[in-house]
Design an enzyme around this catalytic site. Structure first.
Site, PDB file in Angstrom:
ATOM      1  N   CYS B  86      17.225 -21.631 -11.836  1.00 49.27           N
ATOM      2  CA  CYS B  86      17.108 -20.036 -11.287  1.00 49.27           C
ATOM      3  C   CYS B  86      18.497 -19.514 -11.463  1.00 49.27           C
ATOM      4  O   CYS B  86      18.992 -18.542 -11.847  1.00 49.27           O
ATOM      5  CB  CYS B  86      16.497 -19.889 -10.155  1.00 49.27           C
ATOM      6  SG  CYS B  86      14.894 -20.772  -9.979  1.00 49.27           S
ATOM      7  N   HIS B  90      20.515 -16.094 -12.473  1.00 55.42           N
ATOM      8  CA  HIS B  90      20.604 -15.133 -11.460  1.00 55.42           C
ATOM      9  C   HIS B  90      21.601 -15.415 -10.656  1.00 55.42           C
ATOM     10  O   HIS B  90      21.846 -14.498  -9.596  1.00 55.42           O
ATOM     11  CB  HIS B  90      19.068 -15.137 -10.642  1.00 55.42           C
ATOM     12  CG  HIS B  90      17.864 -15.119 -11.317  1.00 55.42           C
ATOM     13  ND1 HIS B  90      17.611 -13.476 -11.858  1.00 55.42           N
ATOM     14  CD2 HIS B  90      16.914 -15.785 -12.046  1.00 55.42           C
ATOM     15  CE1 HIS B  90      16.446 -13.713 -12.655  1.00 55.42           C
ATOM     16  NE2 HIS B  90      15.945 -14.924 -12.479  1.00 55.42           N
ATOM     17  N   CYS B 124       9.046 -16.571 -14.865  1.00 55.31           N
ATOM     18  CA  CYS B 124      10.163 -16.988 -15.080  1.00 55.31           C
ATOM     19  C   CYS B 124      10.261 -18.450 -15.564  1.00 55.31           C
ATOM     20  O   CYS B 124      10.683 -18.860 -16.672  1.00 55.31           O
ATOM     21  CB  CYS B 124      11.379 -16.959 -13.969  1.00 55.31           C
ATOM     22  SG  CYS B 124      12.085 -15.428 -13.932  1.00 55.31           S
ATOM     23  N   CYS B 187     -10.599  -2.995   5.547  1.00 56.30           N
ATOM     24  CA  CYS B 187      -9.374  -3.161   6.235  1.00 56.30           C
ATOM     25  C   CYS B 187      -9.069  -2.103   7.089  1.00 56.30           C
ATOM     26  O   CYS B 187      -8.398  -2.576   8.261  1.00 56.30           O
ATOM     27  CB  CYS B 187      -8.536  -3.268   5.157  1.00 56.30           C
ATOM     28  SG  CYS B 187      -8.668  -4.382   3.690  1.00 56.30           S
ATOM     29  N   CYS B 190     -10.139  -2.305  10.905  1.00 57.18           N
ATOM     30  CA  CYS B 190      -9.419  -2.996  12.153  1.00 57.18           C
ATOM     31  C   CYS B 190      -8.064  -2.688  12.078  1.00 57.18           C
ATOM     32  O   CYS B 190      -7.569  -2.420  13.053  1.00 57.18           O
ATOM     33  CB  CYS B 190      -9.391  -4.764  11.815  1.00 57.18           C
ATOM     34  SG  CYS B 190     -10.824  -5.544  12.000  1.00 57.18           S
ATOM     35  N   HIS B 191      -7.537  -2.413  11.163  1.00 58.89           N
ATOM     36  CA  HIS B 191      -6.168  -2.250  10.943  1.00 58.89           C
ATOM     37  C   HIS B 191      -5.460  -0.755  11.019  1.00 58.89           C
ATOM     38  O   HIS B 191      -4.359  -0.454  11.088  1.00 58.89           O
ATOM     39  CB  HIS B 191      -5.457  -3.098   9.612  1.00 58.89           C
ATOM     40  CG  HIS B 191      -5.489  -4.617   9.600  1.00 58.89           C
ATOM     41  ND1 HIS B 191      -5.257  -5.311  10.661  1.00 58.89           N
ATOM     42  CD2 HIS B 191      -6.546  -5.303   8.966  1.00 58.89           C
ATOM     43  CE1 HIS B 191      -5.706  -6.698  10.448  1.00 58.89           C
ATOM     44  NE2 HIS B 191      -6.348  -6.649   9.217  1.00 58.89           N
ATOM     45  N   CYS B 232      -9.098 -13.156   5.802  1.00 61.36           N
ATOM     46  CA  CYS B 232      -9.271 -11.871   6.180  1.00 61.36           C
ATOM     47  C   CYS B 232     -10.902 -11.555   5.732  1.00 61.36           C
ATOM     48  O   CYS B 232     -11.711 -11.139   6.314  1.00 61.36           O
ATOM     49  CB  CYS B 232      -8.407 -10.585   6.069  1.00 61.36           C
ATOM     50  SG  CYS B 232      -7.357  -9.945   7.267  1.00 61.36           S
TER      51      CYS B 232
END
Lengths: 108, 271, 158
Positions: B86, B90, B124, B187, B190-191, B232
């Site tokens: 990497c 980078h 990559c 979702c 609940c959220h 979930c």
């Protein structure tokens, strides 16, 4: 995790008589021996069962660990800085493997 | 203890939800959440107990850093036909990767769809390095993902939903609002609708993603956001999607967008 | 449930039913701190092995969450109120959990060079139970601290 890598956080320098905290962590599943695999067979116990700390080869602290210790065991403890030298940390695995880490400390 | 007793009492009596206690510290006083709360957005950090927060606050107590060190090694380890690492393309991660974890997932032109950090890493490896991709939830992929995202720690989440990303954001939003599973829950139920209230003994959070990958006490390991999505989905007795499924990457975009402005906390500690 | 469908929201009842009701949790949480759990005899046997006389209560401070968020990873810190000199020091501290399949959690060995007999670790707790720490001095005398930790039943997220 394939590769066991201990982490130790200890001060590099300390004043004479100072009480220093040392924190240690090692990646290990700490398989308790209480669990069963998906076919219902018990998964054999494999834990780190012993942790030793030596200063210049002299044992100053140790722990016997049991299966109730969480995965990736964390142990923090104290030492009274009275002597410069090498701190050696050793973890003993049920399978006979030994993992080691060394830190130097300078006491002034 | 009193708060919990009270909460549980209410819960048992009404089989329902009551106001969350997460805004209170252990001694019952309100605490300021600092960077972990931006407008009405609250990081999962603000729902965690004091011990769990302490575990995250200290990089040394945070077990996720065991994986992070592995990620740091991977960054510099040559792999694949090209014999590159990497770092060869980078440079130092703290420069080259700063901000990446805050703006992903992004639209990837070659694919014509969204790409998250895990997918970028494996792209990559396969395309640039000609190396084997890492398996989802492997120690390697978790480690390098946490390492890359950690370079953005403290930076505000800032995903773009403009231009080509927009239809994928729409799909993510639709997923978020779609009832599913035998329990027929979305979702949002609940959220959004019940955020901050108790479900059994747990406070429902906003389901923010700024801390992923996260070390969950329950998992006793680092885990990806897609693992959480799958959990979930299973909770509401819906069939989980595979890791890296388009549905989950679009959902990831939508959830990240909901948390735009919250700080990147990767790798966080959650219960 | 049908109401919820029609209104587009979820009723409290739906959410409760969804996750299996609160009765078990409520039952587990109302345990008195009397520590009358199955493992108590085993804990006592270990204490008997360590000490001839019953350990003095007190002198060992246990820092534990009152309510653990998850039983897989419960932080514990203990501090023994005792000098750490060559003549008089804490030699061993045994930490036990009386509701686990095996009560022993960890046995810490100190030396005068420890400076203070205090340490932290993280443990697994199979449920709400008592944590007992027995400290033994180099002269064989013992003291003990205990505390109840409630473990919430993990709700969300597989």
């Amino acid at each position: 995790m394939a590769k066991i890598r201990p982490r130790v956080k200890a001060p590099k320098k300390a004043a004479m008589g100072e009480i220093i905290e040392i924190k240690t962590l090692i990646n290990h599943a700490m398989e308790s021996g209480q669990r069963k695999d998906s076919s219902g067979n018990p998964i054999p116990r494999r834990i780190i069962n012993r942790f030793d700390v030596a200063l210049n080869g002299r044992q100053v602290f140790s722990v016997d660990l049991f299966p109730s210790i969480s995965a990736n065991p964390y142990v923090a403890f104290f030492l009274k800085a009275e002597e410069s030298g090498d701190l050696t940390f050793t973890w003993h695995d049920d399978d006979g493997s030994v993992y080691e880490e060394t830190k130097s400390i300078e006491v002034a | 203890m009193n708060t919990t007793r009270k909460a549980l009492g209410l819960l048992a009596a009404s089989a329902g939800l009551t106001a969350g206690v997460a805004m209170a510290s252990d001694d019952g006083t309100r605490i300021h959440w600092g960077p972990y709360m931006v407008d009405d957005k609250r990081s999962g950090y603000t729902y965690a107990g004091a011990q769990t927060r302490a575990m995250q606050d200290d990089d040394f107590q945070n077990p996720a850093f065991l994986w992070l060190e592995r990620g740091a090694d991977i960054w510099e380890t040559a792999a694949g036909e090209t014999g590159q690492a990497c770092v060869d393309c980078h440079g130092d991660a703290d420069e080259g990767m700063a901000g990446v974890g805050a703006r992903y997932p992004v639209y990837f032109e070659d694919w014509g769809k969204m790409m998250n950090v895990e997918q970028r890493i494996n792209w990559c490896r396969e395309t640039q390095m000609q190396a084997e991709p890492f398996a989802w939830e492997s120690e390697d992929l978790l480690g390098i993902t946490a390492f890359v995202k950690n370079q953005s720690k403290g930076m505000p989440v800032n995903v773009s939903i403009d231009g080509p990303a927009q239809p994928f954001w729409e799909q993510g939003k639709a997923f978020y609002e779609q009832r599913r599973g035998q329990l027929d829950l979305a979702c949002t139920h609940c959220h959004v609708d019940h955020e901050g209230t108790l479900i059994r003994a747990e406070t429902l959070s906003q389901g923010q993603s700024n801390g992923f990958p996260t070390y969950r006490l329950k998992w006793q390991t680092l885990g990806s956001l897609h693992r959480r999505f799958r959990g979930c989905n299973r909770n509401i007795r819906a069939e989980p999607y595979p890791y890296g499924a388009d549905e989950y990457v679009n959902l990831e975009l939508y959830v990240a967008w909901r948390g735009n402005g919250l700080p990147v906390e990767s790798p966080s500690v959650r219960k | 449930m049908h109401d919820a469908l029609e209104t587009g929201g979820v009723s409290r009842r739906t959410l409760m039913i969804s996750f299996g009701g609160g009765a078990t949790v409520a039952a587990a949480m109302t345990l008195s701190p009397g520590l009358s759990l199955a493992g108590e005899a085993e804990v006592q046997a270990i204490i008997d092995q360590m000490a001839e006389a019953a350990p003095a209560e007190g002198g060992v401070d246990l820092d534990l969450p009152e309510i653990a968020e998850n039983g897989n990873t419960v932080p514990v810190t203990f501090t023994v109120d005792a000098p750490m000199t060559a003549d008089s020091y804490v030699k061993t501290v045994m930490v036990m959990a009386d509701g686990n399949p095996q009560p022993e959690v960890a046995r810490f060995h100190f030396t005068p060079e420890s400076g203070t007999a205090s340490a932290s670790t993280r443990m697994r707790l199979a449920g709400t139970q008592g944590i007992i720490a027995v400290a033994q001095m180099n002269d064989g005398s013992t003291m003990m601290g205990r505390k109840l930790v409630k473990v919430t039943i993990g709700g969300c997220g597989g």
